[in-house]
Design a protein around this motif. Structure first.
Motif, PDB file in Angstrom:
ATOM      1  N   SER A 146      29.969  55.903  46.885  1.00  0.00           N
ATOM      2  CA  SER A 146      30.518  54.779  46.380  1.00  0.00           C
ATOM      3  C   SER A 146      30.383  54.563  44.994  1.00  0.00           C
ATOM      4  O   SER A 146      29.731  54.957  44.317  1.00  0.00           O
ATOM      5  CB  SER A 146      29.853  53.591  47.471  1.00  0.00           C
ATOM      6  N   HIS A 147      31.217  53.317  44.598  1.00  0.00           N
ATOM      7  CA  HIS A 147      31.092  52.965  43.072  1.00  0.00           C
ATOM      8  C   HIS A 147      30.120  51.885  43.189  1.00  0.00           C
ATOM      9  O   HIS A 147      29.603  51.355  44.222  1.00  0.00           O
ATOM     10  CB  HIS A 147      32.410  52.389  42.833  1.00  0.00           C
ATOM     11  N   PRO A 148      29.167  51.768  41.976  1.00  0.00           N
ATOM     12  CA  PRO A 148      27.929  50.949  41.967  1.00  0.00           C
ATOM     13  C   PRO A 148      28.671  49.504  42.103  1.00  0.00           C
ATOM     14  O   PRO A 148      27.672  48.548  42.601  1.00  0.00           O
ATOM     15  CB  PRO A 148      27.681  51.189  40.573  1.00  0.00           C
ATOM     16  N   SER A 149      29.773  49.259  42.060  1.00  0.00           N
ATOM     17  CA  SER A 149      30.332  47.915  42.171  1.00  0.00           C
ATOM     18  C   SER A 149      30.396  47.309  43.709  1.00  0.00           C
ATOM     19  O   SER A 149      30.634  46.090  43.989  1.00  0.00           O
ATOM     20  CB  SER A 149      31.829  47.547  41.292  1.00  0.00           C
ATOM     21  N   LYS A 151      32.987  47.907  45.264  1.00  0.00           N
ATOM     22  CA  LYS A 151      34.370  47.515  45.504  1.00  0.00           C
ATOM     23  C   LYS A 151      35.401  48.989  45.640  1.00  0.00           C
ATOM     24  O   LYS A 151      36.534  48.851  46.257  1.00  0.00           O
ATOM     25  CB  LYS A 151      35.055  46.704  44.552  1.00  0.00           C
ATOM     26  N   ARG A 267      40.337  56.898  41.874  1.00  0.00           N
ATOM     27  CA  ARG A 267      40.507  55.303  42.358  1.00  0.00           C
ATOM     28  C   ARG A 267      41.823  55.079  42.622  1.00  0.00           C
ATOM     29  O   ARG A 267      42.843  54.900  42.249  1.00  0.00           O
ATOM     30  CB  ARG A 267      39.817  54.464  41.516  1.00  0.00           C
ATOM     31  N   ASP A 275      38.861  47.809  46.736  1.00  0.00           N
ATOM     32  CA  ASP A 275      39.618  46.479  46.417  1.00  0.00           C
ATOM     33  C   ASP A 275      40.911  46.377  45.516  1.00  0.00           C
ATOM     34  O   ASP A 275      40.618  46.946  44.393  1.00  0.00           O
ATOM     35  CB  ASP A 275      38.631  45.356  45.927  1.00  0.00           C
ATOM     36  N   PHE A 278      40.581  44.716  42.018  1.00  0.00           N
ATOM     37  CA  PHE A 278      39.804  45.415  41.421  1.00  0.00           C
ATOM     38  C   PHE A 278      40.428  46.804  40.684  1.00  0.00           C
ATOM     39  O   PHE A 278      40.423  46.987  39.429  1.00  0.00           O
ATOM     40  CB  PHE A 278      38.377  46.027  42.216  1.00  0.00           C
ATOM     41  N   THR A 282      42.639  48.627  36.304  1.00  0.00           N
ATOM     42  CA  THR A 282      42.024  50.084  35.783  1.00  0.00           C
ATOM     43  C   THR A 282      42.073  50.325  34.214  1.00  0.00           C
ATOM     44  O   THR A 282      43.769  50.161  33.874  1.00  0.00           O
ATOM     45  CB  THR A 282      42.445  50.946  36.768  1.00  0.00           C
ATOM     46  N   SER A 286      37.610  52.342  32.698  1.00  0.00           N
ATOM     47  CA  SER A 286      37.423  52.174  33.950  1.00  0.00           C
ATOM     48  C   SER A 286      36.763  53.528  34.672  1.00  0.00           C
ATOM     49  O   SER A 286      35.732  53.625  35.492  1.00  0.00           O
ATOM     50  CB  SER A 286      38.402  51.552  34.789  1.00  0.00           C
ATOM     51  N   SER A 289      32.975  54.612  34.679  1.00  0.00           N
ATOM     52  CA  SER A 289      32.090  54.336  35.683  1.00  0.00           C
ATOM     53  C   SER A 289      32.492  55.239  36.968  1.00  0.00           C
ATOM     54  O   SER A 289      31.265  55.455  37.609  1.00  0.00           O
ATOM     55  CB  SER A 289      32.127  52.718  35.999  1.00  0.00           C
ATOM     56  N   ASP A 290      33.468  55.536  37.300  1.00  0.00           N
ATOM     57  CA  ASP A 290      33.723  56.475  38.360  1.00  0.00           C
ATOM     58  C   ASP A 290      33.078  57.737  38.171  1.00  0.00           C
ATOM     59  O   ASP A 290      32.394  58.109  39.143  1.00  0.00           O
ATOM     60  CB  ASP A 290      35.170  56.655  38.548  1.00  0.00           C
TER      61      ASP A 290
END
Length: 558
Positions: A146-149, A151, A267, A275, A278, A282, A286, A289-290
């Motif tokens: 998962s992404h830390p957000s 989402k 993503r 989401d 979200f 991008t 962005s 972070s991925d």
């Protein structure tokens, strides 16, 4: 299944050459037709498979980016007299194209009231000789994280050697011998070999790919790891382009060299979903972070040596790798065809190559570069004035389009005579196209195509981003930079001077330029985008020999 394409036209449009009919036997239409459709800033890859059953043509459609597989096309109509083919899809889209060569189908994709020029390229096989096939001589796991957000959820493929003994020591002559394996004679067209051509030495058979949870109980060895970061636009884990799967080939080479390798669907692509709001905003930043989420996930796995973490970034992935190095200690970075100038300058380089392909002389191409810069700058100014928070906006209003066209017209009139002379040629060539689209002038046609670039978060960031400071400030890890001399998407010339500046700044840089290699790291003749699809080679041996040797040397030093 309903296919949902983004409906905005891309701002980078290149007019098609004159269409002409070719004599073609019915058999010529059979096989795979692969190409892309522009949807906003994205290029959506499509693959049609045409067969003939009891004298009737049938087609299926694959859209890897959206997880669509073998969608039954409603009708396939062939007109041999005009060498044209029409596909009609049940979700309200059609494509009609004409052969402009023995393997090129040029035409128009129509959907939601829009006509989008696109090109499809023919091949008899849905795979290239270097694409690895099961059974594999190493472990292959499907993973997700998962992404830390919270989402986004990512899906990828992790490969790693069965044991240190199985990995081998691919250096020196052993690595050269491996490269020789990837250059085995190819089957003549159109015959398709029943036995896949192996890109690397054959090892004992391994179990076929299955989705399982990683069992930590049987892990007794740790391996250095390589994270693969893809180029611009949404890409699947294999960075699929037509029948080519470059990241699958890279993963195979690196894993057999002794590395664990992770490749991930971008993503919003394939099985990496999240989401929608979200995803809409991008940018290149962005993806950092991925990538960080991917590395943190790797750090949780027992077979990964977290003191030896490397990243290979292709094209836009190179910029992501550099920004990632500021957030996480890396053992080394490899950039493949990474841009070393701003996004605006990269776009100018790309469109100048297209102008040359369309017969423009050097004088016209050079001076039209300023027109390209101005059109992009105007789109950015409008986008930022409408939305300073860098979010996607609705399409421009008619009033805004007229103001854009007026501003550009005034700028041309105030420019020097050389630019005005070059612009006269470009304007004349686009007049008929503008009329077809119902535009009152060439300038409003340009406004229609360029303004959405300023309204899109990714393109607005891309145009303004300058990677040079990140290259010069890379101090905590070494970097291998590889460029192709025939790259028509990223200019290799600025890289040469940048490397000298990096050396003066104390960056541990190694640079390799391959004169006859294109943007995709293939041996090429012209470097044109259309050539990517026709080439049988996915990854040229010299590039992966250089990369694997460099990674092995640095993995031993850590």
């Amino acid at each position: 299944m309903k296919l949902k394409f983004v409906t905005a036209l891309t701002g980078f449009f290149f007019w098609s050459s004159m269409l002409f009919a070719q004599d073609a036997s019915p058999e010529k239409w059979l096989g795979y037709w692969k190409g892309t459709v522009s949807a906003g800033p994205m290029q959506i890859g499509l693959s049609f498979h045409v067969t003939r059953v009891e004298g009737q043509y049938k087609s299926t459609l694959d859209v890897p980016m959206q997880g669509l597989k073998e969608y039954a096309v409603e009708s396939t109509v062939l007109d041999e007299e005009t060498s044209s083919l029409t596909w009609t899809m049940g979700f309200g889209a059609t494509f009609t194209g004409h052969l402009t060569g023995l393997t090129t189908l040029e035409g128009t994709w129509k959907q939601n009231g829009q006509d989008i020029p696109c090109v499809f390229y023919h091949s008899f096989s849905d795979r290239k000789p270097q694409t690895p096939v099961a059974p594999f001589p190493y472990e292959v796991k499907l993973v997700d994280f998962s992404h830390p957000s919270g989402k986004l959820k990512f899906s990828g493929t992790l490969t790693y050697p069965k044991s240190p003994d199985n990995a081998g020591d691919w250096s020196g002559e052993n690595l050269k011998e491996a490269a020789a394996g990837s250059r085995m004679a190819l089957p003549p067209k159109p015959i398709i070999s029943e036995t896949p051509i192996a890109p690397f030495p054959i090892f004992p058979a391994a179990p076929a790919l299955v989705k399982v949870n990683i069992d930590t109980a049987g892990i007794h060895h740790q391996f250095p790891v390589v994270l693969l970061l893809s180029g611009s636009g949404p890409q699947d884990r294999d960075e699929t382009l037509g029948a080519h799967k470059p990241f699958a080939v890279w993963a195979d080479a690196l894993t057999q060299s002794g590395f664990a390798v992770l490749r991930v669907d971008d993503r919003g692509v394939g099985k990496s979903q999240g989401d929608a709001k979200f995803l809409a905003n991008t940018t290149t930043e962005s993806y950092v972070s991925d990538a960080l989420a991917a590395i943190n996930y790797l750090g949780s796995l027992p077979m990964i040596d977290t003191t030896r973490v490397f990243v290979i970034g292709h094209s836009e992935g190179a910029a992501v790798a550099l920004m990632l190095s500021k957030k996480r200690q890396l053992s080394g970075i490899v950039t493949l065809a990474g841009a070393t100038s701003t996004g605006i300058e990269t776009s100018v380089y790309q469109i100048q190559n297209e102008w040359k392909n369309n017969g423009y002389d050097s004088f016209t191409c050079h001076h039209l570069g300023d027109a390209q810069r101005k059109l992009i700058s105007l789109s950015i100014e409008l986008g930022e004035s409408r939305n300073p928070e860098n979010k996607d906006l609705a399409k421009p209003t008619t009033e805004e389009k007229d103001l854009f066209a007026l501003a550009f017209s005034k700028w041309v009139k105030s420019s020097d005579k050389n630019l005005q002379k070059a612009y006269k040629v470009w304007r004349s060539d686009n007049a008929k196209i503008a009329k077809v689209y119902g535009e009152k002038s060439v300038e409003t046609f340009f406004a229609k195509n360029y303004m959405p670039l300023g309204f899109n978060a990714w393109t607005r960031y891309f145009f303004q981003f300058d990677p040079v400071p990140d290259f010069l400030n890379l101090k905590d890890c070494d970097i291998l930079m590889i460029q192709g001399g025939l790259d028509k998407q990223v200019n290799p010339i600025p890289t040469r001077q940048l490397v000298k500046s990096m050396e003066q700044a104390g960056v541990g840089v190694t640079y390799a330029e391959f004169p006859s290699v294109n943007h995709m790291m293939q041996q090429a003749k012209t470097g044109k985008v259309s050539e990517y699809f026709d080439l049988e080679e996915t990854l040229t041996a010299g590039v992966y020999i250089k990369t694997c040797s460099w990674l092995l040397d640095h993995a031993r030093l850590r």
